[in-house]
Scaffold this active site. Structure first.
Site, mmCIF file in Angstrom:
data_model
loop_
_atom_site.group_PDB
_atom_site.id
_atom_site.type_symbol
_atom_site.label_atom_id
_atom_site.label_comp_id
_atom_site.label_asym_id
_atom_site.label_seq_id
_atom_site.Cartn_x
_atom_site.Cartn_y
_atom_site.Cartn_z
ATOM 1 N N TYR A 59 0.853 -1.194 0.000
ATOM 2 C CA TYR A 59 0.000 0.000 0.000
ATOM 3 C C TYR A 59 0.889 1.244 0.000
ATOM 4 O O TYR A 59 1.706 1.436 0.900
ATOM 5 C CB TYR A 59 -0.951 0.033 1.207
ATOM 6 C CG TYR A 59 -1.961 -1.098 1.260
ATOM 7 C CD1 TYR A 59 -2.272 -1.857 0.128
ATOM 8 C CD2 TYR A 59 -2.623 -1.413 2.443
ATOM 9 C CE1 TYR A 59 -3.197 -2.899 0.182
ATOM 10 C CE2 TYR A 59 -3.554 -2.450 2.507
ATOM 11 C CZ TYR A 59 -3.827 -3.191 1.366
ATOM 12 O OH TYR A 59 -4.741 -4.223 1.422
ATOM 13 N N SER A 60 0.692 2.052 -0.995
ATOM 14 C CA SER A 60 1.537 3.243 -1.197
ATOM 15 C C SER A 60 3.024 2.873 -1.153
ATOM 16 O O SER A 60 3.866 3.641 -0.723
ATOM 17 C CB SER A 60 1.249 4.340 -0.164
ATOM 18 O OG SER A 60 -0.001 4.932 -0.380
#
Ligand SMILES: NC(=O)c1ccc[n+]([C@@H]2O[C@H](COP(=O)([O-])OP(=O)(O)OC[C@H]3O[C@@H](n4cnc5c(N)ncnc54)[C@H](OP(=O)(O)O)[C@@H]3O)[C@@H](O)[C@H]2O)c1
Length: 325
Positions: A59-60
């Site tokens: 995530y990111s």
């Protein structure tokens, strides 16, 4: 806040888990919040009694773990139950930065702990099945990580039920820590998991924490409006899932109708439905809004009777499997 025991672990988690896929950096996806705005949501969740947080290395590209770790650093570490995941390739030029081999997992777990700035992560989940690594290698690696104190429990995410059953059998046979949780794709518009995976988890006492409980936003507003949202336009995954197929539009309309009747929002009705399913321990909610977060917590008080549940479910038709291959 209500709390529940996560599967057979004895660990108490809030009945809502805060999903951290939308926290990190907007450079990763348009709908992701940068650190200051992410902090507002995470802090409000803690105020509301949420103690369970789900993130992933991907995530990111690591920023979600870093932001979550930064916020939680201001609180007692013991008060939070932190879950992260590994599997997806983190560095395009390094094939061993993904997958579930011992090499990849040990490296990725160590990177996650560093970004979270924690000695131990409570739940470490395999994000997908790795067709190139024997599951025994993965389970031994996770078992060693438990012995070292890097993780408390191994968990799994979307896969076929036969793969999950195999992994539980290997753990039992080899006396290795088993996957204590299943994080799977389950909501009013995607119920294929009811055929095999959820009964298996129920029988084995595995904790269930569904992802995308609001069908990535499709269950939060009339279907014709969804496409006009930022996420409706830019979230390829939302379009890839079969939410618009089968009886999806009619389910969406029934959620609107019941929400009006109960003076609730559509998101609350959709969450309440999931919270009424006995095999669900804690849905993982994704939001970038304090108001929506507060609504999710209020959904815990919505009482649906069995005829409401049956009426919401009625239009559903079997759809293609989505969320794993
Ligand atoms: N294991 C996996 O493979 C996997 C896959 C996907 C997700 N996940 C996990 O599951 C978490 C949740 O996933 P998700 O973000 O797809 O979940 P979701 O809850 O199905 O959808 C989130 C969307 O619903 C909207 N929403 C939420 N409450 C609302 C309300 N009251 N009114 C209107 N809109 C509302 C959000 O918009 P706002 O931002 O405006 O509130 C957001 O666009 C992730 O953070 C991640 O931790 C795991």
């Amino acid at each position: 806040m209500e709390y529940t025991t996560l599967g057979s672990t004895g660990t108490e988690v809030s009945r809502l888990c805060l999903g951290c896929m939308s926290f990190g950096t907007s450079e990763w996806r348009d709908w992701v919040l940068d650190e200051p705005e992410s902090r507002d949501i995470i802090e409000r969740a803690i105020d509301l009694g949420i103690n369970f947080f789900d993130t992933a290395n991907m995530y990111s590209r690591g920023e979600s773990e870093r932001v979550l770790g930064n916020v939680l650093a201001d609180y007692e570490r013991d008060s939070a139950v932190v879950a992260t995941k590994g599997y997806f390739q983190m560095d395009d030029s390094n094939p061993n930065s993904g997958g579930l081999s011992r090499k990849a997992l040990e490296q990725e777990l160590s990177n996650s702990l560093e970004r979270l700035d924690m000695d131990t992560v409570d739940l470490y989940q395999i994000h997908r099945w790795d067709y190139d690594t024997p599951v025994e290698e993965t389970l031994r690696t996770l078992d060693d990580a438990v012995r070292r104190g890097d993780i408390r429990y191994p968990g799994a995410s979307s896969m076929w039920a036969h793969q999950f059953a195999d992994s539980l059998r290997v753990s039992e046979r080899e006396r290795l820590e088993r996957f204590e949780t299943m994080q799977n794709h389950y909501n009013l518009l995607y119920r294929e998991e009811e055929r095999e995976m959820l009964p298996l988890c129920d029988r084995e006492g595995v904790g269930v924490m569904p992802w995308s409980p609001l069908a990535r936003g499709y269950l939060t507003r009339p279907h014709e409006e969804f496409e006009a949202t930022t996420r409706g336009q830019s979230d390829d995954y939302a379009r890839e899932h079969p939410y618009f197929e089968g009886g999806g539009r009619e389910v969406n309309e029934r959620v609107q109708e019941l929400a009006d009747e109960l003076d609730a929002t559509m998101a609350q009705v959709a969450l309440a439905w999931l919270l009424h399913k006995e095999w669900v321990d804690t849905p993982i909610i994704g939001t970038t809004s304090v108001e929506h977060l507060e609504q999710a917590v209020e959904a815990l008080d919505i009482d649906l009777d069995s005829s409401d549940v049956a009426w919401l479910e009625e239009p559903y038709e079997a759809v293609r499997v989505s969320g794993h291959e």
